[in-house]
Design a protein around this motif. Structure first.
Motif, PDB file in Angstrom:
ATOM      1  N   UNK A   1      -5.397  -8.491  -0.703  1.00 58.47           N
ATOM      2  CA  UNK A   1      -4.790  -7.521  -0.161  1.00 58.47           C
ATOM      3  C   UNK A   1      -3.645  -7.529   0.970  1.00 58.47           C
ATOM      4  N   UNK A   2      -3.462  -8.511   1.374  1.00 57.76           N
ATOM      5  CA  UNK A   2      -1.773  -8.602   2.200  1.00 57.76           C
ATOM      6  C   UNK A   2      -0.398  -9.179   0.653  1.00 57.76           C
ATOM      7  N   UNK A   3      -1.421  -9.654  -0.089  1.00 52.63           N
ATOM      8  CA  UNK A   3       0.080  -9.516  -0.745  1.00 52.63           C
ATOM      9  C   UNK A   3       0.432  -8.226  -1.526  1.00 52.63           C
ATOM     10  N   UNK A   4      -0.839  -7.674  -1.819  1.00 53.56           N
ATOM     11  CA  UNK A   4      -0.247  -6.412  -2.150  1.00 53.56           C
ATOM     12  C   UNK A   4       0.627  -5.399  -1.612  1.00 53.56           C
ATOM     13  N   UNK A   5      -0.123  -5.155  -0.676  1.00 51.41           N
ATOM     14  CA  UNK A   5       0.633  -4.280   0.810  1.00 51.41           C
ATOM     15  C   UNK A   5       1.812  -4.744   1.304  1.00 51.41           C
ATOM     16  N   UNK A   6       2.067  -6.128   1.314  1.00 52.86           N
ATOM     17  CA  UNK A   6       4.128  -6.668   0.717  1.00 52.86           C
ATOM     18  C   UNK A   6       5.209  -6.074   0.034  1.00 52.86           C
ATOM     19  N   UNK A   7       4.370  -6.364  -0.809  1.00 52.77           N
ATOM     20  CA  UNK A   7       5.000  -5.972  -2.288  1.00 52.77           C
ATOM     21  C   UNK A   7       5.480  -4.796  -2.483  1.00 52.77           C
TER      22      UNK A   7
END
Length: 291
Positions: free
Chosen positions: A253-259
Motif C-alpha cells: 500500500x505504501x509503495x502504491x501511494x508513494x508512486x
C-alpha cells in the motif's frame, strides 16, 4: 471522569485537555510505519514536512486548544457565541502554527477536529466518546459569522470538484470515521493481542478504508482514493498490521501511494482525534477505578 474533573481548578482542566490534544498529535506523527505519511522513518510523500516540524507544530497549538477548553467552560453550552469564540481561537492557533512552520500547513485539519472535540470535552467532561462527538457536531453545524473571507482552499476545491463532504461534513456528522471505525478498530486490535503500535496502525487503516480523504483526492484524484481505500481494507483483511501478511500488504500500500504522491493527511487528522478520545476514556476509567 466528572469526579476527577470537579476536583480540579478550572485552569487545570483546560491545561489537561490541551495536554491531551497535543499528545494525540505527537503520537499520530510518531506512529510508524504509516503509509506515505510523515513518521519516524521519514517524510512519506511530503517534501516540505518532517517529524520534527510536526512536533514543533503540535506544541505550538497548545495555547489554542487551551483557549477552546476555557471557552467551553466559560460559555457552558454549545451556542453561537461559543462557536465564534472557538473559531477565533482556531484562527489564532493557525497563525501561530504557520509562524513556527514558516508557512507550512502541518495541522490545519487537526485544529478543526481536535478543537471541536476539546471544546466538547470541556462542556461535557462526563460524556462518552460518541456523546462528545455529538456535542462537537452541534458546534460544527453552527456558522462562524466572524470568520473572514478566505481564498478557496485545496480541500474546498476538492469538495466542489468531486462532491465529497470533507472535514466539515465529517465533523457535522459526529465524526463517524472516528466513532464507527477508528475507535472500534483500535480496541478490537488491542483485545486481539496486538501491541499498541499495531492497534493504532489498524485504527488508521480502518479510517482510511472508508474515508473520502480530500488530501488524497487533491494529490491523486479518484484513482488515488481507490488505492488508499482498497489497500487499507486489504491490510485489515490480511490480519492487520501485526500479521506477516498484513505487513506485506501495508508495504505494498505504501509503495502504491508513494508512486501516486498520495498522502492520507485527512485520515491522519482523524487518527489524532481517535487517540484523543481514547485518552479521555482512559482518564475516566482510571478515576472511576480510584473511587
Amino acid at each position: 471522569m466528572r469526579a476527577f474533573l470537579e476536583q480540579q481548578p478550572r485552569p487545570e482542566l483546560a491545561d489537561a485537555l490541551a495536554d491531551l490534544a497535543v499528545a494525540a498529535l505527537i503520537d499520530e506523527a510518531e506512529l510508524s510505519p504509516k503509509p506515505a505519511l510523515v513518521d519516524r522513518r521519514g517524510n512519506g510523500a511530503h517534501s516540505d514536512l518532517s517529524l520534527e516540524l510536526m512536533r514543533v507544530s503540535a506544541w505550538s497549538l497548545w495555547p489554542a486548544f487551551r483557549a477552546m477548553a476555557v471557552a467551553g467552560e466559560t460559555h457552558g453550552k454549545a451556542d453561537q457565541p461559543l462557536r465564534e469564540a472557538i473559531g477565533q481561537a482556531g484562527r489564532d492557533g493557525e497563525a501561530g502554527m504557520m509562524a513556527v512552520t514558516a508557512g507550512v500547513n502541518t495541522h490545519r485539519g487537526a485544529i478543526w477536529a481536535l478543537g471541536l472535540l476539546t471544546t466538547a470535552a470541556a462542556l461535557a467532561p462526563e460524556a462518552n466518546s460518541a456523546e462528545l462527538a455529538g456535542v462537537a457536531a452541534g458546534l460544527a453545524r453552527l456558522p462562524d459569522r466572524l470568520a473572514p473571507a478566505q481564498p478557496t482552499s485545496h480541500g474546498e476545491g476538492v469538495r466542489q470538484r468531486y462532491g465529497v463532504g470533507g472535514a466539515r461534513a465529517e465533523a457535522e456528522s459526529g465524526f463517524p470515521a472516528v466513532i464507527e471505525r477508528g475507535l472500534p478498530q483500535l480496541r478490537t486490535s488491542r483485545n486481539a493481542g496486538a501491541g499498541e503500535t499495531h492497534a493504532r496502525l489498524d485504527a488508521l487503516l480502518a479510517i482510511m478504508a472508508g474515508l473520502d480523504d480530500t488530501c488524497v483526492l487533491h494529490r491523486a484524484g479518484p484513482d488515488g482514493l481507490a488505492c488508499m481505500q482498497q489497500g487499507s481494507a486489504a491490510v485489515l483483511s490480511a490480519g492487520g498490521s501485526a500479521s506477516l501478511a498484513g505487513r506485506r500488504a501495508l508495504k505494498a500500500l505504501e509503495h502504491d501511494l508513494l508512486a501516486l504522491n498520495a498522502s492520507p493527511g485527512g485520515a491522519a487528522d482523524l487518527l489524532a482525534a481517535t487517540l484523543f478520545l481514547d485518552r479521555l476514556d482512559h482518564v475516566r476509567q482510571a478515576q472511576i477505578g480510584s473511587l
